[in-house]
Scaffold this motif. Sequence first.
Motif, short mmCIF file in Angstrom:
data_model
loop_
_atom_site.label_atom_id
_atom_site.label_comp_id
_atom_site.label_asym_id
_atom_site.label_seq_id
_atom_site.Cartn_x
_atom_site.Cartn_y
_atom_site.Cartn_z
N PHE A 71 0.86 -1.18 0.00
CA PHE A 71 0.00 0.00 0.00
C PHE A 71 0.90 1.23 0.00
O PHE A 71 1.89 1.28 0.71
CB PHE A 71 -0.89 0.03 1.25
CG PHE A 71 -1.98 -1.00 1.23
CD1 PHE A 71 -3.16 -0.78 0.54
CD2 PHE A 71 -1.82 -2.19 1.92
CE1 PHE A 71 -4.16 -1.73 0.53
CE2 PHE A 71 -2.82 -3.15 1.92
CZ PHE A 71 -4.00 -2.91 1.22
N GLY A 72 0.55 2.23 -0.79
CA GLY A 72 1.31 3.47 -0.80
C GLY A 72 0.95 4.33 0.39
O GLY A 72 -0.11 4.17 1.00
N SER A 73 1.82 5.22 0.74
CA SER A 73 1.57 6.14 1.83
C SER A 73 1.62 7.55 1.29
O SER A 73 2.57 7.94 0.62
CB SER A 73 2.63 5.97 2.92
OG SER A 73 2.47 6.97 3.90
N ASP A 74 0.58 8.34 1.57
CA ASP A 74 0.59 9.73 1.13
C ASP A 74 1.07 10.66 2.25
O ASP A 74 0.99 11.87 2.14
CB ASP A 74 -0.79 10.15 0.64
CG ASP A 74 -1.87 10.05 1.71
OD1 ASP A 74 -1.53 9.76 2.88
OD2 ASP A 74 -3.04 10.27 1.38
N GLY A 75 1.56 10.06 3.32
CA GLY A 75 2.08 10.85 4.44
C GLY A 75 1.01 11.28 5.42
O GLY A 75 1.31 11.92 6.42
N ALA A 76 -0.25 10.94 5.14
CA ALA A 76 -1.33 11.33 6.05
C ALA A 76 -1.20 10.58 7.37
O ALA A 76 -0.76 9.43 7.41
CB ALA A 76 -2.68 11.04 5.41
N ARG A 77 -1.61 11.24 8.43
CA ARG A 77 -1.58 10.61 9.75
C ARG A 77 -2.83 9.77 9.92
O ARG A 77 -3.89 10.10 9.41
CB ARG A 77 -1.50 11.66 10.83
CG ARG A 77 -0.19 12.44 10.80
CD ARG A 77 -0.15 13.51 11.88
NE ARG A 77 -0.38 12.99 13.21
CZ ARG A 77 0.57 12.59 14.05
NH1 ARG A 77 1.82 12.64 13.68
NH2 ARG A 77 0.27 12.14 15.25
N LEU A 78 -2.69 8.68 10.65
CA LEU A 78 -3.84 7.85 10.98
C LEU A 78 -4.74 8.62 11.93
O LEU A 78 -4.25 9.33 12.81
CB LEU A 78 -3.40 6.55 11.66
CG LEU A 78 -2.69 5.54 10.78
CD1 LEU A 78 -2.17 4.39 11.65
CD2 LEU A 78 -3.62 5.00 9.72
#
Length: 91
Positions: free
Chosen positions: A66-73
């Motif tokens: 899964f890619g990460s867009d840098g958003a926080r959980l």
Amino acid sequence: MTTENSPQRVRFGTQVDAEVLESARATVLALQRLLGPRVSLASFTTDALAEHVRRAEREYNDGQPFGSDGARLPTGPRIGAGDVAEPPRSP
């Protein structure tokens, strides 16, 4: 099991059910008696998280990371997501 010398280790904090933590600790203690001190709660947790990630990638993303867009959980109460997370338990 991963080793304590794994690169880029970071502190990771979350809340888990008390029963799950107690079971994990008991399992690690038993594995330490069988395999020696190379088994730790940190290595056990890392391996479990890695396996769960691989399973989710296979089941939900054609085996790709899964890619990460840098958003926080999001924080706060758990949100149920089918087989990935269970809804909160009633007290």
